[in-house]
Design an enzyme around this catalytic site. Structure first.
Site, PDB file in Angstrom:
ATOM      1  N   ASN A   1       1.569  71.329  65.720  1.00  0.00           N
ATOM      2  CA  ASN A   1       0.979  71.259  64.381  1.00  0.00           C
ATOM      3  C   ASN A   1       1.615  72.357  63.514  1.00  0.00           C
ATOM      4  O   ASN A   1       1.512  73.541  63.817  1.00  0.00           O
ATOM      5  CB  ASN A   1      -0.540  71.454  64.491  1.00  0.00           C
TER       6      ASN A   1
ATOM      7  N   ARG B   1      -4.591  67.593  53.833  1.00  0.00           N
ATOM      8  CA  ARG B   1      -5.980  67.811  53.399  1.00  0.00           C
ATOM      9  C   ARG B   1      -6.165  67.326  51.970  1.00  0.00           C
ATOM     10  O   ARG B   1      -5.219  67.314  51.182  1.00  0.00           O
ATOM     11  CB  ARG B   1      -6.336  69.304  53.497  1.00  0.00           C
TER      12      ARG B   1
ATOM     13  N   HIS C   1      -7.281  72.027  69.423  1.00  0.00           N
ATOM     14  CA  HIS C   1      -7.981  73.002  68.585  1.00  0.00           C
ATOM     15  C   HIS C   1      -8.233  74.299  69.347  1.00  0.00           C
ATOM     16  O   HIS C   1      -8.898  74.295  70.376  1.00  0.00           O
ATOM     17  CB  HIS C   1      -9.309  72.474  68.018  1.00  0.00           C
TER      18      HIS C   1
ATOM     19  N   GLU D   1      -9.224  62.477  70.576  1.00  0.00           N
ATOM     20  CA  GLU D   1      -8.748  63.843  70.790  1.00  0.00           C
ATOM     21  C   GLU D   1      -9.987  64.703  70.971  1.00  0.00           C
ATOM     22  O   GLU D   1     -10.810  64.831  70.052  1.00  0.00           O
ATOM     23  CB  GLU D   1      -7.920  64.332  69.595  1.00  0.00           C
TER      24      GLU D   1
ATOM     25  N   ARG E   1      -4.132  72.211  50.636  1.00  0.00           N
ATOM     26  CA  ARG E   1      -3.982  73.669  50.717  1.00  0.00           C
ATOM     27  C   ARG E   1      -2.731  74.099  51.495  1.00  0.00           C
ATOM     28  O   ARG E   1      -2.263  75.205  51.340  1.00  0.00           O
ATOM     29  CB  ARG E   1      -5.239  74.311  51.302  1.00  0.00           C
TER      30      ARG E   1
ATOM     31  N   GLU F   1      -2.960  64.029  60.657  1.00  0.00           N
ATOM     32  CA  GLU F   1      -4.413  64.283  60.681  1.00  0.00           C
ATOM     33  C   GLU F   1      -4.937  64.022  59.286  1.00  0.00           C
ATOM     34  O   GLU F   1      -4.344  64.474  58.304  1.00  0.00           O
ATOM     35  CB  GLU F   1      -4.692  65.738  61.045  1.00  0.00           C
TER      36      GLU F   1
ATOM     37  N   THR G   1     -10.677  72.713  60.682  1.00  0.00           N
ATOM     38  CA  THR G   1     -11.567  71.604  61.006  1.00  0.00           C
ATOM     39  C   THR G   1     -12.719  72.101  61.879  1.00  0.00           C
ATOM     40  O   THR G   1     -12.497  72.678  62.933  1.00  0.00           O
ATOM     41  CB  THR G   1     -10.784  70.506  61.761  1.00  0.00           C
TER      42      THR G   1
ATOM     43  N   HIS H   1      -1.693  67.986  58.851  1.00  0.00           N
ATOM     44  CA  HIS H   1      -2.971  67.573  58.255  1.00  0.00           C
ATOM     45  C   HIS H   1      -2.815  67.569  56.738  1.00  0.00           C
ATOM     46  O   HIS H   1      -2.652  68.624  56.125  1.00  0.00           O
ATOM     47  CB  HIS H   1      -4.060  68.575  58.696  1.00  0.00           C
TER      48      HIS H   1
ATOM     49  N   HIS I   1       0.509  75.552  59.382  1.00  0.00           N
ATOM     50  CA  HIS I   1       0.489  76.946  58.927  1.00  0.00           C
ATOM     51  C   HIS I   1       1.855  77.475  58.514  1.00  0.00           C
ATOM     52  O   HIS I   1       1.945  78.548  57.921  1.00  0.00           O
ATOM     53  CB  HIS I   1      -0.222  77.825  59.949  1.00  0.00           C
TER      54      HIS I   1
END
Ligand code: PXP
Length: 240
Positions: free
Chosen positions: A7, A45, A191, A151, A49, A70, A101, A43, A10
């Site tokens: 993922n 969003r 996660h 998941e 962001r 995601e 999340t 993701h 970030h």
């Protein structure tokens, strides 16, 4: 072999801190794939962001493994997903104020809506996974709405501090994974997974086929790359 989905949200978080063009998550995806990632997860969003529409569009063209998007069940986001057609969509709950999340999807509460979203995604050939707590009723609901996979949310396991609570969380995840597999759902997990807690999870739960890991990998990437980055800038300054 358990697949690793990296993922890269970030990487985009750092870019958005300055609203500039670097670091580019597209570049990070390329390097992650060269290093052995089996898939790239992002993701999109609702508040954009970190990852934005441009990233997802380009990643769809450049990712050579599998692109896992995601996403919430917001209709605008669903529309974008149907246009971009990632290999996989992972439906997650989304709240504006959350840092990340929080908790799994409440499929039971939104069963009809989720079922319709899945019909739309599947009509575009997208594989659908649902991010859920290790809760048998939610897993049954995932099957009812025709998901391909669940998941399992590993956040509570990752946050467990004592040996007893770690064991309790692992037992809970194992039970959920076995149940999901028994009703022919593919089992993924993610996660809060780190270099410290991932091996223990995999040893305990052989049903897991895929992990999605983000924050810990991006954190390590920054620290491992710091040495080269400082040396190169220092050399540049000294060369003048
Ligand atoms: N899986 C899902 C469904 C997520 O929402 C996230 C966070 O974006 C992850 C995996 C990755 O979590 P982490 O960044 O803690 O590794």
């Amino acid at each position: 072999m358990v697949r690793l989905g990296v993922n890269i949200d970030h990487v985009a978080t750092i870019r958005q801190a300055r609203k500039t063009i670097e670091p580019d998550p597209v570049d990070a995806a390329l390097i992650a794939e060269i290093a052995g990632a089996d898939g790239i997860t992002v993701h999109l969003r609702e508040d954009r962001r970190h990852i934005n529409d441009r990233d997802v569009k380009i990643l769809k063209k450049t990712v050579k493994t599998r692109l896992n998007l995601e996403m919430s069940i917001n209709l605008l986001i669903v529309k974008i997903a149907c246009q971009i057609k990632p290999d996989q969509a992972t439906l997650v709950p989304e709240k504006r104020q959350e840092i990340t999340t929080e908790g799994g999807l409440d499929i039971i509460a939104k069963e009809k809506k989720i079922k319709n979203v899945i019909i739309k995604l599947k009509s575009k050939g997208i594989w659908v996974s649902l991010f859920v707590e290790a809760d048998l009723e939610q897993i049954k609901a995932a099957k009812r709405v025709n998901a391909d996979a669940v998941e399992l949310h590993t956040g509570t396991y990752a946050n467990a501090k004592t040996e007893i609570s770690v064991k309790r969380q692992l037992d809970r995840l194992l039970k959920a994974a076995k149940f999901a597999k028994s009703i022919e759902l593919h089992v993924y997990a993610g996660h809060g997974l780190t270099y410290q807690n991932t091996a223990k999870l995999l040893k305990k739960i052989p049903e897991i086929e895929e992990l999605n890991i983000g924050h810990s990998i991006v954190s390590r990437a920054i620290l491992k790359g710091m040495d080269e980055a400082v040396r190169t800038m220092k050399m540049l300054i000294q060369s003048i």
